[in-house]
Design an enzyme around this catalytic site. Structure first.
Site, PDB file in Angstrom:
ATOM      1  CG  PHE A 206      -1.822  -1.043   1.465  1.00 44.74           C
ATOM      2  CD1 PHE A 206      -3.138  -0.956   1.026  1.00 44.74           C
ATOM      3  CD2 PHE A 206      -1.436  -2.202   2.145  1.00 44.74           C
ATOM      4  CE1 PHE A 206      -4.036  -1.989   1.241  1.00 44.74           C
ATOM      5  CE2 PHE A 206      -2.333  -3.242   2.367  1.00 44.74           C
ATOM      6  CZ  PHE A 206      -3.639  -3.128   1.912  1.00 44.74           C
ATOM      7  CG  ASP A 207       1.078   5.912  -1.629  1.00 46.05           C
ATOM      8  OD1 ASP A 207       2.096   6.162  -0.939  1.00 46.05           O
ATOM      9  OD2 ASP A 207       0.393   6.798  -2.177  1.00 46.05           O
TER      10      ASP A 207
END
Length: 367
Positions: A206-207
């Site tokens: 995930f960013d």
């Protein structure tokens, strides 16, 4: 307690009991009819439901071309002609296989548990195409029992009814609609070449900003620059960030991870999560980690890149899926064979490589 309150609670209890009886009946029918002994799908209210479109699960590029160039009737006829020929795997196929692997481990540890991944095929294809989709799913021995085929209409209205935790599609407009409905969603893109992925561990990257967290801090970067951003993050280090569109999916993954931890399987857990952020650790990392802690969540690895490209690091991680809100990070990941999914959320949609773009250009980048 008032008489009215007692009546309401009694009605709710009756409803819950009725639902349990209905589900028990469904289980019995499935178990009796299931001669192949495929795993029974879990109860939706207990499951982590992943809805995938047919064009992400399978490679339907040729079929899409028939639809666009020759129209709907020819498209349906084409599918009927080839319904005994399975589709080739699509971009979400490895992710789906990894979900199934996690389910297999959970069933070993918790034979009667309903807390599993449930994969739903969510498509605006016509029911006529359903036979080829079913044949393809059976050909690859995929555990997908729930379908939603909407015959040309958008399936977005059904996502909540299916209790969807994550929706993956190739249609950015539908993904945007899902996010606006409060459902975690992302647009998937086909890679020219894909990395070899783990077949024993689901890896999800995930960013941070505008993916797990809101875009509140990213707005400051874009509108006021890095120095103001660093000052702001230091000042509000102990104030949790608001949640972003994918926070609930990380939460769902964490719920399943804890089931493995409870069986002393932390080291061998078949789910591994990564935070891959452009933030600097010393200057702006503490707020991110404290926010996760305040939510009762954790990631297995947190990677702060201080503006460096994400592609090389993702190539090392080899996730089954990587979520980011900015297309240039998606493109950089794809160039090195990472399966990436765009989250069309926040101020980042108005920028590309740090430069503000016109609305029409921004829309084009999301296609």
């Amino acid at each position: 307690m008032s008489k009215h309150e007692g009546t309401e609670r009694g009605a709710q209890s009756n409803s819950d009991n009725s639902e349990e009886k209905d589900w028990a009946a469904v289980k019995a029918v499935f178990d009796n009819a299931n001669t192949a002994k495929k795993p029974r799908p879990p109860k939706p209210s207990n499951a982590v439901t992943i809805a995938v479109s047919s064009r992400t699960l399978f490679n339907m590029v040729k079929e899409r071309k028939v639809f666009e160039e020759e129209g709907l009737e020819r498209y349906v006829a084409h599918q009927l002609e080839l319904e005994d020929q399975p589709f080739n795997p699509g971009v979400s196929f490895p992710f789906v296989k990894a979900l199934m692997n996690v389910n297999a481990h959970l069933r070993e540890l918790y034979p009667d548990s309903e807390e599993l991944f449930d994969i739903v095929l969510m498509t605006n294809n016509h029911a006529q195409v359903g036979v080829r989709l079913i044949n393809s799913i059976n050909y690859y021995d995929l555990t997908i029992e729930r379908f939603c085929m909407t015959g040309g209409e958008s399936p977005i209205g059904y996502l909540k009814a299916y209790m969807t935790n994550l929706y993956l599609s190739k249609d950015s407009t539908k993904v945007q609609e899902a996010i606006e409905e409060g459902i975690a969603a992302a647009t998937m893109f086909t890679c020219d070449s894909e990395n070899e992925l783990s077949d024993t561990q689901l890896r999800v990257a995930f960013d941070g900003d505008a993916v797990l967290f809101s875009d509140e801090s990213e707005i400051i970067v874009k509108e006021h620059g890095l120095d103001t951003f660093f000052k702001h993050e230091k000042e509000f280090e102990n104030k949790p960030l608001a949640q972003g569109p994918l926070k609930c999916f990380l939460e769902a993954l964490g719920k399943l991870q804890r089931k493995f931890y409870a069986k002393d399987q932390r080291i061998n857990c078949p789910i591994r999560t990564y935070l891959v952020t452009a933030r600097s650790a010393a200057s702006a990392g503490a707020r991110v980690l404290k926010t996760l802690r305040s939510w009762g969540l954790e990631v297995d690895e947190a990677l702060f890149l201080a503006g460096a490209p994400k592609g090389p690091l993702l190539h090392k991680i080899r996730p089954h899926i990587f979520f980011d809100d900015q297309m240039f990070h998606i493109e950089g990941a794809q160039e090195l064979g990472t399966i990436a999914a765009h989250v069309p959320y926040g101020i980042g949609q108005k920028y590309h490589k740090g430069k503000r773009i016109e609305t029409s250009d921004a829309e084009e980048k999301m296609k």
